[in-house]
Motif scaffolding. Structure first.
Motif, PDB file in Angstrom:
ATOM      1  N   LEU A   1     -17.947  70.021  -4.276  1.00 39.20           N
ATOM      2  CA  LEU A   1     -16.705  69.059  -4.787  1.00 39.20           C
ATOM      3  C   LEU A   1     -15.454  69.855  -4.843  1.00 39.20           C
TER       4      LEU A   1
ATOM      5  N   GLU B   1     -15.022  65.226 -14.933  1.00 41.90           N
ATOM      6  CA  GLU B   1     -13.992  64.313 -15.512  1.00 41.90           C
ATOM      7  C   GLU B   1     -14.089  64.242 -17.026  1.00 41.90           C
TER       8      GLU B   1
ATOM      9  N   THR C   1     -15.618  65.260  -1.543  1.00 38.62           N
ATOM     10  CA  THR C   1     -16.761  65.946  -1.320  1.00 38.62           C
ATOM     11  C   THR C   1     -16.930  66.322  -0.043  1.00 38.62           C
TER      12      THR C   1
ATOM     13  N   SER D   1     -22.695  64.148  -7.833  1.00 41.48           N
ATOM     14  CA  SER D   1     -21.909  62.723  -8.338  1.00 41.48           C
ATOM     15  C   SER D   1     -22.289  63.095  -9.799  1.00 41.48           C
TER      16      SER D   1
ATOM     17  N   SER E   1      -8.983  66.003  -4.414  1.00 44.99           N
ATOM     18  CA  SER E   1     -10.383  66.153  -4.803  1.00 44.99           C
ATOM     19  C   SER E   1     -11.161  65.412  -3.915  1.00 44.99           C
TER      20      SER E   1
ATOM     21  N   ALA F   1     -12.030  70.629  -5.500  1.00 46.43           N
ATOM     22  CA  ALA F   1     -11.339  69.669  -6.685  1.00 46.43           C
ATOM     23  C   ALA F   1      -9.942  70.373  -7.169  1.00 46.43           C
TER      24      ALA F   1
ATOM     25  N   ARG G   1     -19.727  65.587 -10.982  1.00 43.44           N
ATOM     26  CA  ARG G   1     -18.270  64.975 -11.014  1.00 43.44           C
ATOM     27  C   ARG G   1     -17.906  64.308 -12.065  1.00 43.44           C
TER      28      ARG G   1
END
Length: 378
Positions: free
Chosen positions: A146, A255, A272, A248, A270, A148, A251
């Motif tokens: 990720l 958040e 993947t 996932s 951001s 980000a 992520r």
């Protein structure tokens, strides 16, 4: 990070002791080496240097007596490398000296306790260390990433949350807590109006990087507690995983952890990614087993697109006496907006200079300004 020293809380350390621990001479040398523009008082680094010894002694005395008062920040805009504009809020030279000394004092106590996933603004660590850690995670089988970014990170830091974290560590009665609050909830001069910061840290302050790391340390620790591999460099970070399902989950954790700090993921920046197709991080190109570093370029000084004129001296004296308190909050879209043309920015600067001229004329020859007239003019 929130625990005070076991032997003595910082709240019980008097201002004169804290002031003696601040190395203002070394801080001045750092500020002098970086040069930079003048702050709202118009005092340049060269002018400060002409009587630095006396000014540093005066600063030391103000800190020891706990009578130090930070001056307003000066609004400036510089060009970004990638295009567009970056808003800077510039402390005065004297305030940069004190903030640099405070940053060194805090770093010496915080850096040993910061999470190892943080690589920016830390002595002995940097881009090469972050990329080395990335190569190690890749070799361990973590191929999903990720990539980000935190949306408007420096502009979005919650003052109440940051100050409450600092108060738990320092103690609310600590003189340093009071100085930090002055720097965080600073007044801002844009050439025409005095406003106040109610969120965000100024990019232009030597204290902002260490406070940013302090603010995000809870984020780093939360991901470590969940077992999420993290590499963070300021507000740019990577989270790695072995599978897309695992990524996932991470992520969602990212958040939630950012939301607890009143921050949010920049969804546009951001994404993947995987090592084989390749991606960029901290200026390096990562693809497959390779990490290609860019050629080092000589740093060019930032080009100012717009700078607020200095505060009129009488207005600055009124602020220092505590008779002028900004009522309106500073909006991070202020300054010369990104959509303005150069001509419009120049018009704004001329308008601000005309306002400053009227203020100087209004206050000329008055030892104690008429505050009602002053506020009407501002």
């Amino acid at each position: 990070m929130n625990r005070p020293r076991p032997d003595q809380t910082f709240a019980k350390v008097p201002a004169r002791v804290l002031a003696a621990e601040f190395d203002l001479v070394a801080a001045w040398e750092r500020v002098h080496a970086k040069a930079g523009m003048a702050g709202a008082d118009g005092v340049t680094v060269a002018r400060f240097a002409r009587c630095a010894k006396a000014l540093l002694r005066e600063l030391q005395d103000h800190l020891a007596a706990n009578s130090y008062r930070a001056l307003p920040l000066r609004v400036a805009e510089v060009a970004k490398k990638s295009g567009g504009r970056r808003l800077l809020l510039i402390p005065t030279v004297r305030d940069r000296v004190v903030q640099s000394a405070a940053a060194q004092w805090l770093s010496a106590r915080w850096n040993p306790e910061f999470d190892p996933a943080s690589y920016a603004y830390r002595p002995g660590l940097g881009v090469a260390d972050a990329l080395r850690a990335l190569a190690q995670w890749r070799a361990a089988g973590y191929h999903w990433v990720l990539d980000a970014d935190i949306r408007s990170f420096f502009d979005s830091i919650d003052h109440d949350l940051l100050l409450s974290k600092l108060a738990r560590w320092l103690g609310r009665q600590s003189p340093l807590q009071g100085w930090l609050e002055q720097w965080i909830r600073a007044a801002v001069w844009d050439g025409a109006e005095l406003t106040r910061l109610d969120r965000g840290l100024p990019q232009g302050s030597p204290l902002s990087p260490v406070l940013a790391n302090y603010y995000l340390d809870a984020f780093d620790r939360r991901l470590r507690a969940a077992g999420a591999p993290l590499i963070r460099y300021a507000d740019d970070f990577l989270v790695l995983a072995r599978t897309p399902f695992e990524l996932s989950e991470y992520r969602r954790l990212v958040e939630a952890a950012l939301a607890d700090l009143h921050l949010e993921l920049n969804q546009e920046k951001s994404r993947t990614v995987k090592f084989d197709p390749g991606f960029r991080f901290l200026g390096a190109h990562i693809q497959g087993e390779g990490i290609l570093l860019p050629f080092e370029k000589q740093k060019q000084p930032k080009r100012a697109l717009w700078v607020a004129p200095p505060m009129p001296p009488a207005l600055l004296r009124t602020f220092c006496r505590g008779h002028l308190t900004p009522k309106r909050r500073f909006e991070w879209g202020n300054g010369a907006p990104a959509w303005q043309s150069e001509a419009q920015a120049n018009d704004r600067a001329l308008d601000a200079q005309e306002r400053s001229f009227r203020l100087r004329r209004l206050l000329a020859g008055s030892a104690e300004p008429n505050l009602r007239s002053l506020r009407r003019a501002v």
